[in-house]
Structures are given as structure tokens and as C-alpha cells.
Design an enzyme around this catalytic site. Structure first.
Site, PDB file in Angstrom:
ATOM      1  N   ASN A 149     -11.633   4.979  -7.936  1.00  0.00           N
ATOM      2  CA  ASN A 149     -11.399   5.012  -6.493  1.00  0.00           C
ATOM      3  C   ASN A 149     -10.856   6.364  -6.077  1.00  0.00           C
ATOM      4  O   ASN A 149     -10.154   7.034  -6.830  1.00  0.00           O
ATOM      5  CB  ASN A 149     -10.455   3.872  -6.066  1.00  0.00           C
ATOM      6  CG  ASN A 149      -8.998   4.287  -6.061  1.00  0.00           C
ATOM      7  OD1 ASN A 149      -8.516   4.911  -5.106  1.00  0.00           O
ATOM      8  ND2 ASN A 149      -8.292   3.969  -7.141  1.00  0.00           N
ATOM      9  N   GLY A 187      -1.914  -1.850 -15.462  1.00  0.00           N
ATOM     10  CA  GLY A 187      -3.106  -1.158 -15.939  1.00  0.00           C
ATOM     11  C   GLY A 187      -4.036  -2.124 -16.632  1.00  0.00           C
ATOM     12  O   GLY A 187      -3.830  -2.474 -17.788  1.00  0.00           O
ATOM     13  N   ILE A 217       1.023   2.049 -15.636  1.00  0.00           N
ATOM     14  CA  ILE A 217       0.592   3.376 -15.267  1.00  0.00           C
ATOM     15  C   ILE A 217      -0.185   3.341 -13.937  1.00  0.00           C
ATOM     16  O   ILE A 217      -0.706   2.300 -13.539  1.00  0.00           O
ATOM     17  CB  ILE A 217      -0.337   3.998 -16.352  1.00  0.00           C
ATOM     18  CG1 ILE A 217      -1.559   3.128 -16.606  1.00  0.00           C
ATOM     19  CG2 ILE A 217       0.432   4.282 -17.612  1.00  0.00           C
ATOM     20  CD1 ILE A 217      -2.597   3.724 -17.563  1.00  0.00           C
ATOM     21  N   ASN A 218      -0.260   4.519 -13.336  1.00  0.00           N
ATOM     22  CA  ASN A 218      -1.165   4.710 -12.211  1.00  0.00           C
ATOM     23  C   ASN A 218      -2.570   4.957 -12.788  1.00  0.00           C
ATOM     24  O   ASN A 218      -2.771   4.837 -13.995  1.00  0.00           O
ATOM     25  CB  ASN A 218      -0.684   5.895 -11.362  1.00  0.00           C
ATOM     26  CG  ASN A 218      -1.026   5.710  -9.905  1.00  0.00           C
ATOM     27  OD1 ASN A 218      -2.168   5.362  -9.575  1.00  0.00           O
ATOM     28  ND2 ASN A 218      -0.067   5.918  -9.025  1.00  0.00           N
ATOM     29  N   GLY A 220      -7.537   7.990  -1.302  1.00  0.00           N
ATOM     30  CA  GLY A 220      -6.820   9.100  -0.667  1.00  0.00           C
ATOM     31  C   GLY A 220      -5.679   8.640   0.216  1.00  0.00           C
ATOM     32  O   GLY A 220      -5.394   9.244   1.249  1.00  0.00           O
ATOM     33  N   CYS A 258       1.170  12.224  -7.025  1.00  0.00           N
ATOM     34  CA  CYS A 258       0.639  12.955  -5.868  1.00  0.00           C
ATOM     35  C   CYS A 258       0.722  14.452  -6.118  1.00  0.00           C
ATOM     36  O   CYS A 258       1.658  14.919  -6.766  1.00  0.00           O
ATOM     37  CB  CYS A 258       1.460  12.636  -4.624  1.00  0.00           C
ATOM     38  SG  CYS A 258       1.581  10.896  -4.300  1.00  0.00           S
ATOM     39  N   GLY A 296      -8.549  -0.840 -13.938  1.00  0.00           N
ATOM     40  CA  GLY A 296      -9.250  -2.017 -14.448  1.00  0.00           C
ATOM     41  C   GLY A 296      -9.155  -2.151 -15.963  1.00  0.00           C
ATOM     42  O   GLY A 296      -8.488  -1.354 -16.630  1.00  0.00           O
ATOM     43  N   LYS A 322       0.819  -1.220   0.000  1.00  0.00           N
ATOM     44  CA  LYS A 322       0.000   0.000   0.000  1.00  0.00           C
ATOM     45  C   LYS A 322       0.848   1.264   0.000  1.00  0.00           C
ATOM     46  O   LYS A 322       1.912   1.278   0.610  1.00  0.00           O
ATOM     47  CB  LYS A 322      -0.756  -0.006   1.325  1.00  0.00           C
ATOM     48  CG  LYS A 322      -2.203   0.073   1.223  1.00  0.00           C
ATOM     49  CD  LYS A 322      -2.807  -0.143   2.596  1.00  0.00           C
ATOM     50  CE  LYS A 322      -3.972   0.798   2.779  1.00  0.00           C
ATOM     51  NZ  LYS A 322      -4.807   0.982   1.627  1.00  0.00           N
TER      52      LYS A 322
HETATM   53  C1  LIG Z   1      -8.114   1.024  -4.575  1.00  0.00           C
HETATM   54  C2  LIG Z   1      -6.824   1.397  -5.242  1.00  0.00           C
HETATM   55  C3  LIG Z   1      -5.793   1.938  -4.483  1.00  0.00           C
HETATM   56  C4  LIG Z   1      -4.582   2.293  -5.074  1.00  0.00           C
HETATM   57  N1  LIG Z   1      -3.575   2.806  -4.303  1.00  0.00           N
HETATM   58  C5  LIG Z   1      -2.363   3.104  -4.886  1.00  0.00           C
HETATM   59  C6  LIG Z   1      -1.279   3.581  -4.099  1.00  0.00           C
HETATM   60  O1  LIG Z   1      -1.366   3.703  -2.885  1.00  0.00           O
HETATM   61  N2  LIG Z   1      -0.108   3.892  -4.741  1.00  0.00           N
HETATM   62  C7  LIG Z   1       0.045   3.753  -6.103  1.00  0.00           C
HETATM   63  O2  LIG Z   1       1.120   4.038  -6.630  1.00  0.00           O
HETATM   64  N3  LIG Z   1      -0.977   3.269  -6.855  1.00  0.00           N
HETATM   65  C8  LIG Z   1      -2.167   2.950  -6.297  1.00  0.00           C
HETATM   66  N4  LIG Z   1      -3.184   2.462  -7.066  1.00  0.00           N
HETATM   67  C9  LIG Z   1      -2.976   2.287  -8.517  1.00  0.00           C
HETATM   68  C10 LIG Z   1      -2.657   0.830  -8.856  1.00  0.00           C
HETATM   69  O3  LIG Z   1      -1.482   0.405  -8.214  1.00  0.00           O
HETATM   70  C11 LIG Z   1      -2.511   0.673 -10.386  1.00  0.00           C
HETATM   71  O4  LIG Z   1      -1.457   1.489 -10.847  1.00  0.00           O
HETATM   72  C12 LIG Z   1      -3.767   1.053 -11.128  1.00  0.00           C
HETATM   73  O5  LIG Z   1      -4.912   0.658 -10.424  1.00  0.00           O
HETATM   74  C13 LIG Z   1      -3.820   0.448 -12.537  1.00  0.00           C
HETATM   75  O6  LIG Z   1      -3.730  -0.964 -12.513  1.00  0.00           O
HETATM   76  P1  LIG Z   1      -5.025  -1.938 -12.488  1.00  0.00           P
HETATM   77  O7  LIG Z   1      -5.897  -1.505 -13.620  1.00  0.00           O
HETATM   78  O8  LIG Z   1      -4.463  -3.312 -12.672  1.00  0.00           O
HETATM   79  O9  LIG Z   1      -5.669  -1.755 -11.180  1.00  0.00           O
HETATM   80  C14 LIG Z   1      -4.413   2.110  -6.488  1.00  0.00           C
HETATM   81  C15 LIG Z   1      -5.448   1.557  -7.236  1.00  0.00           C
HETATM   82  C16 LIG Z   1      -6.656   1.192  -6.645  1.00  0.00           C
HETATM   83  C17 LIG Z   1      -7.736   0.601  -7.499  1.00  0.00           C
END
Ligand SMILES: Cc1cc2nc3c(=O)[nH]c(=O)nc-3n(C[C@H](O)[C@H](O)[C@H](O)COP(=O)(O)O)c2cc1C
Length: 306
Positions: A73, A247, A195-196, A76, A134, A221, A49
Site C-alpha cells: 500500500n 505483522g 512492525i510497520n 500516504g 515517517c 499481510g 488511522k
Molecule cells: C492500508 C494500510 C494503511 C496503514 N496505515 C498506517 C498508519 O496510518 N500508521 C501506522 O503506524 N501504520 C499503518 N499501517 C501499518 C499497519 O498498522 C501494520 O503495522 C502493518 O500493516 C503490518 O501488519 P499487518 O500485516 O497485520 O497488516 C497501514 C497498513 C496498511 C495495510
């Protein structure tokens, strides 16, 4: 069959993963939450996390909204803070064979540097992943990762504060992702993950209000997979540092597509919410694919579609 990947080739002692499948920050807790569901030690790495200097309560509810093929989401960065992480989580991780990478977040460059310094040398922590999605509080709230200069300054400060390998996680919320990638690589990033989430929002039409408590959120997603794949393809063509694709990865074929685009490893995020075992299924699927195709070394697949 050789599945191992070196994610920090210019770093000593480096960051050698037994295989390329990792979890994505914020979607897999501290790893401990999932350890009773499947053998998490089989994964390539666990990214925990997002962690900040002080504990955080996160944003007001509601903080999640489902969308077509995706999830919005606005958590925060709710987390226990770096002090509790070092005291309570790291001793558990120190006993694990699977490497744990700590994802860090800050509001100022000094926050990032302090976090990196505190994590340096802590048993159980094998690398840092810097979340530059951030808001830069001192510079009016634009994401650090939106511009090459601010992104590079964060990375240089983190590198100066730690001897751990440093992964830098890029935001897609920029018009200059390749320039940002090149800048953070020059500033010393050992690997680049991307990516984020993409910035988005939903409206509750009954209440005539934004659905999320904090108005906007981050989209993740399957809906974001083509965007992520494109950005991974672009960045992998522009930097020498290993690239980690993330991603919308939910299946083996998703993961293989990212690897063929040039990713050395992949992160599974939102997919773990509907199917906690998704990262392990993806890994087992990669093994089966390599067997079927007669591939002995994963490196043969990296960038194969370029
Ligand atoms: C509920 C949630 C919390 C997340 N918290 C963080 C985080 O604390 N730090 C971060 O770098 N990315 C965070 N992410 C981004 C994910 O690590 C990821 O980059 C993003 O969701 C895209 O991948 P996915 O489509 O496989 O989820 C978060 C994503 C979700 C859905």
C-alpha cells in the site's frame, strides 16, 4: 480466565486492556466503520488511522497492489487531520468502553510534539501510538525510526508534550531495530509496537511502469509474519517495556506465536480487509486455546517460547 494486560506499567493511570487483541493503525479506520459488522467493544483496544496536523489527501492512485501472501500500500497517510479528529471522532469514542489509541505521524519533531499536545486531555483518547516510519523532512527524508537517535528525539518530544501513555511503533526498515527499541524505551516509551510495513514495490509489466502511483509502498499481510515475529522476539528480549506484536497476524495461532515470542498484546491489520471480524475471531480463539490448555492467566503465555 484472566485476559487483561497492562500496557503502560510505569505510567499513571496506565493503559489497562481487557484483553490483548487490538486493531492496527490504518486498517480499521476510526473504528466507527466496523461497528455495524461486529461488536468492536469486545476488543482490547482500537488504534485509529494515522493522524497528522493538517488533513491529507494521500498519494496518487493506484495505492494498493496484492502480492503473494501480502498487500502493498501507498496510501500516504490520507486522514482528516487532528482538528477534525478531536471535534468529530473523540466525542464518539468517549462513549465507548473500548479504549481508543490515536496513531500520529509527522514530518518534523515539532509536528509530533504539537500533535501530542493537542491530543492531551481530550476525552475519548486513551493513549498515543507514535508512527516513526515517517520521512524526517528536515534531515533529508530518512525515516525517523531508522536510527536510534532520531527515534529517541521524537519520543522524548512526545512524552514532554502529553500526559497520555505513549506507544512507539517501530519500522522494520532499519538495520538497528533492537538499538532503536532500546533508545525509545530509554526516551520514555511506555510500550513498543512492531512492525510497520516493509518497503517494497511492484511493476506493471504491460505499461512498463511502477504499479503504484508513488512508485514504492509498504508490504503487509501473512508474507511479513516471520520477519515481524523475529523482530518481536529480539525486541522483547532487549527492553522491559511491554511489546505489542503486529505483522501478518490473521489467525489465533499467529497471535499466540507472537505472545509466546514475548508480545503482551497483538494488533490485527491487513487481515481485517478480507475478514473484518478477524480481530474478534483471534480473541475468541485465544480464549478457547487457554481453556483447552488449562491456562488461567494470559501472562503464563507471554514469552513462553523464549
Ligand atoms: C492500508 C494500510 C494503511 C496503514 N496505515 C498506517 C498508519 O496510518 N500508521 C501506522 O503506524 N501504520 C499503518 N499501517 C501499518 C499497519 O498498522 C501494520 O503495522 C502493518 O500493516 C503490518 O501488519 P499487518 O500485516 O497485520 O497488516 C497501514 C497498513 C496498511 C495495510
Amino acid at each position: 480466565m484472566e485476559l487483561s494486560v497492562q500496557l503502560a506499567p510505569k505510567h499513571k493511570p496506565g493503559l489497562l486492556l481487557a484483553n490483548p487483541v487490538m486493531t492496527a493503525a490504518g486498517t480499521f479506520g476510526y473504528g466507527t466503520e466496523y461497528s455495524h459488522l461486529f461488536d468492536i467493544q469486545k476488543l482490547g483496544a482500537i488504534v485509529c488511522k494515522g493522524t497528522t496536523l493538517e488533513p491529507r489527501q494521500g498519494n496518487p492512485q493506484p495505492r494498493l497492489a496484492e502480492t503473494a501472501g501480502g498487500l502493498l500500500n501507498s496510501i500516504g497517510l490520507q486522514n482528516i487531520g487532528v482538528k477534525a479528529l478531536i471535534k468529530e471522532k473523540a466525542p464518539i469514542w468517549a462513549k465507548w468502553p473500548v479504549p481508543v489509541i490515536v496513531n500520529i505521524a509527522g514530518e518534523t519533531i515539532d509536528d509530533y510534539a504539537q500533535l501530542a499536545g493537542k491530543l492531551d486531555g481530550v476525552a475519548g483518547i486513551r493513549a498515543i501510538e507514535v508512527n516513526i516510519s515517517c520521512p524526517n523532512v528536515k534531515a533529508g527524508g530518512a525515516e525517523f525510526g531508522a536510527e536510534p537517535d532520531s527515534a529517541a528525539r521524537v519520543v522524548a518530544a512526545v512524552k514532554a508534550a502529553t500526559s497520555l501513555p505513549v506507544l512507539v511503533k517501530l519500522t522494520p526498515n532499519t538495520s538497528a531495530i533492537t538499538k532503536v527499541a532500546v533508545a525509545v524505551a530509554e526516551a520514555g516509551a511506555d510500550a513498543i509496537s512492531l512492525i510497520n510495513t516493509l518497503k517494497g514495490m511492484a511493476i506493471d509489466t504491460t505499461r512498463r511502469r511502477p504499479l503504484l502511483g508513488s512508485t514504492t509502498g509498504g508490504l503487509s499481510g501473512p508474507a511479513i509474519k516471520p520477519v515481524a515475529l523475529y523482530m518481536v522476539y529480539e525486541v522483547a528480549g532487549a527492553v522491559e517495556a511491554p511489546v505489542i506484536g503486529c505483522g501478518g497476524i490473521a489467525t489465533t495461532s499467529d497471535a499466540i506465536a507472537f505472545i509466546m515470542a514475548g508480545a503482551s498484546a497483538v494488533q490485527v491489520g491487513t487481515a481485517s480487509f478480507t475478514h473484518p471480524r478477524a480481530p474478534l475471531d483471534v480473541l475468541e480463539g485465544i480464549e478457547q486455546f487457554m481453556k483447552k490448555e488449562g491456562i488461567n492467566n494470559l501472562t503464563e503465555l507471554i514469552g513462553a517460547a523464549r
